[in-house]
Design an enzyme around this catalytic site. Structure first.
Site, PDB file in Angstrom:
ATOM      1  N   SER A  19       5.160   1.651   7.957  1.00 59.51           N
ATOM      2  CA  SER A  19       4.708   0.461   7.226  1.00 59.51           C
ATOM      3  C   SER A  19       5.802  -0.017   6.273  1.00 59.51           C
ATOM      4  O   SER A  19       6.472   0.778   5.609  1.00 59.51           O
ATOM      5  CB  SER A  19       3.448   0.777   6.427  1.00 59.51           C
ATOM      6  OG  SER A  19       2.300   0.740   7.235  1.00 59.51           O
TER       7      SER A  19
ATOM      8  N   HIS B 221       0.806  -1.222   0.000  1.00 55.82           N
ATOM      9  CA  HIS B 221       0.000   0.000   0.000  1.00 55.82           C
ATOM     10  C   HIS B 221       0.841   1.274   0.000  1.00 55.82           C
ATOM     11  O   HIS B 221       0.304   2.359  -0.274  1.00 55.82           O
ATOM     12  CB  HIS B 221      -0.980   0.004   1.196  1.00 55.82           C
ATOM     13  CG  HIS B 221      -0.378   0.427   2.491  1.00 55.82           C
ATOM     14  ND1 HIS B 221       0.248  -0.454   3.355  1.00 55.82           N
ATOM     15  CD2 HIS B 221      -0.307   1.641   3.104  1.00 55.82           C
ATOM     16  CE1 HIS B 221       0.661   0.194   4.424  1.00 55.82           C
ATOM     17  NE2 HIS B 221       0.341   1.482   4.302  1.00 55.82           N
TER      18      HIS B 221
ATOM     19  N   ASP C 100      -0.620  -7.466   1.593  1.00 55.47           N
ATOM     20  CA  ASP C 100      -0.005  -6.132   1.655  1.00 55.47           C
ATOM     21  C   ASP C 100       1.514  -6.205   1.564  1.00 55.47           C
ATOM     22  O   ASP C 100       2.231  -5.557   2.320  1.00 55.47           O
ATOM     23  CB  ASP C 100      -0.423  -5.371   2.921  1.00 55.47           C
ATOM     24  CG  ASP C 100      -0.042  -3.885   2.834  1.00 55.47           C
ATOM     25  OD1 ASP C 100      -0.150  -3.322   1.735  1.00 55.47           O
ATOM     26  OD2 ASP C 100       0.376  -3.312   3.848  1.00 55.47           O
TER      27      ASP C 100
ATOM     28  N   LEU D 286     -10.222 -24.368  -7.807  1.00 54.30           N
ATOM     29  CA  LEU D 286     -11.102 -25.482  -8.165  1.00 54.30           C
ATOM     30  C   LEU D 286     -12.253 -25.041  -9.050  1.00 54.30           C
ATOM     31  O   LEU D 286     -12.711 -25.798  -9.906  1.00 54.30           O
ATOM     32  CB  LEU D 286     -11.662 -26.151  -6.907  1.00 54.30           C
ATOM     33  CG  LEU D 286     -10.699 -26.918  -6.008  1.00 54.30           C
ATOM     34  CD1 LEU D 286     -11.463 -27.568  -4.865  1.00 54.30           C
ATOM     35  CD2 LEU D 286      -9.936 -27.966  -6.800  1.00 54.30           C
ATOM     36  N   GLY D 287     -12.746 -23.825  -8.813  1.00 54.73           N
ATOM     37  CA  GLY D 287     -13.902 -23.356  -9.576  1.00 54.73           C
ATOM     38  C   GLY D 287     -15.219 -23.740  -8.937  1.00 54.73           C
ATOM     39  O   GLY D 287     -16.167 -24.123  -9.637  1.00 54.73           O
ATOM     40  N   VAL D 288     -15.293 -23.615  -7.606  1.00 55.04           N
ATOM     41  CA  VAL D 288     -16.531 -23.955  -6.900  1.00 55.04           C
ATOM     42  C   VAL D 288     -16.938 -22.802  -5.992  1.00 55.04           C
ATOM     43  O   VAL D 288     -16.119 -21.993  -5.576  1.00 55.04           O
ATOM     44  CB  VAL D 288     -16.381 -25.235  -6.052  1.00 55.04           C
ATOM     45  CG1 VAL D 288     -16.043 -26.432  -6.923  1.00 55.04           C
ATOM     46  CG2 VAL D 288     -15.331 -25.052  -4.952  1.00 55.04           C
TER      47      VAL D 288
END
Length: 298
Positions: free
Chosen positions: A155, A50, A80, A205-207
């Site tokens: 940060s 960031h 981040d 997985l695509g679920v």
């Protein structure tokens, strides 16, 4: 006259001095610069995502006063973290503490270098927990919270123990109002992916799924009370090709139980991409075993 407090004060100052070579100033935004950590002797720098508001014209300032241009290798907004490459060679790398040595109540120092010199604040490690997932979906190996004050520009800088060893990277962006440290094991994993791929790869997985209670007999047999009910299966996805159907309830991925969504997310690391994994699902009251080859997350 007691020397306990002067000795303690000197020890903390020594810890800051020993850690100073390991952090840099990162100029990647128009306002106050931030901080970064020297990752290796070949000029790699890890910092917070960031604090880089641009992808080019990034400068890094070192302890010796030299300032060099940095190339953005990659970012992972979900944790981040960002990785920079500089031309600086043969630089000293920090000493890292054993993550298992940390205990709640240990003194800790948050260091920053938003200017020419190192700055420091002191606090304690106020909370340690298990692996968790950030609000942006990034897996973090351990929850690590301190009560150190994160001043502007801190940060991307390190959390340092009382011996001057680095513990992780501090960020003010993962949880609002809380000083969070991304621990060393997470840094290692993310940096490895950013170096190799320019981004953090995650298996897919695509679920779509949601936790659901398992029948008592199944729960007793498996030793878990919940599984993941599939509410959607994408056409052409790894899940569909592997034989999963809408209404199936996933109970294991490999050797790991699937009780909550985090279990599924945490089990789909980049090492799963293209590699077969066995899943067990509850279908029509019976446990069915399938083999699926996850793909890269789109």
């Amino acid at each position: 006259m007691s020397t306990v407090l002067p000795d303690f004060s000197d020890a903390l100052a020594d810890a800051v001095a020993s850690a100073a070579d390991g952090l840099v100033r990162v100029e990647g935004r128009d306002r106050l610069p931030a901080t970064g950590i020297i990752w290796d002797a070949e000029g790699l720098i890890v910092t917070s995502h960031h604090v880089l508001e641009r992808d080019e014209n990034i400068n890094v300032g070192f302890q010796d006063g030299e300032s060099v241009t940095a190339e953005l290798v990659g970012r992972d907004p979900s944790t981040d973290l960002a990785l920079l490459r500089t031309s600086k060679q043969g630089i000293k790398t920090p000493d890292w503490a054993d993550p298992e040595s940390l205990r709640v109540g240990h003194f800790a120092l948050a260091l920053g270098r938003p200017g020419a010199n190192v700055r420091a604040t002191m606090g304690i490690i106020s909370a340690l927990g298990k692996a968790w997932r950030t609000p942006a979906g990034g897996p973090v190996d351990r929850y690590l919270q301190t009560d150190t004050v994160m001043y502007p520009g801190f940060s991307g800088g390190p959390l340092v123990d009382a011996q001057g060893r680095f513990v992780g990277l501090n960020t003010s962006a993962l949880l609002r109002g809380v000083s969070i440290t991304v621990p060393a094991p997470t840094l290692e994993r993310v940096v490895r992916d950013l170096k190799e791929h320019g981004s953090v790869r995650r298996a897919y997985l695509g679920v779509g799924a949601q936790p659901t209670r398992l029948p008592d007999a199944v729960a007793k047999d498996l030793g878990q009370e919940t599984g993941l009910l599939l509410v959607s299966v994408e056409p052409g996805s790894a899940a569909e090709k592997g034989g999963l159907f809408l209404g199936d309830t996933l109970v294991t991925l490999g050797e790991s139980p699937l009780r909550h969504m985090d279990d599924l997310f945490n089990g789909l690391g980049g090492d799963r991409i293209g590699n077969s994994v066995t899943v067990r699902t509850l279908r029509g009251g019976e446990l069915v075993e399938l083999t699926i080859s996850p793909t890269a997350h789109p």
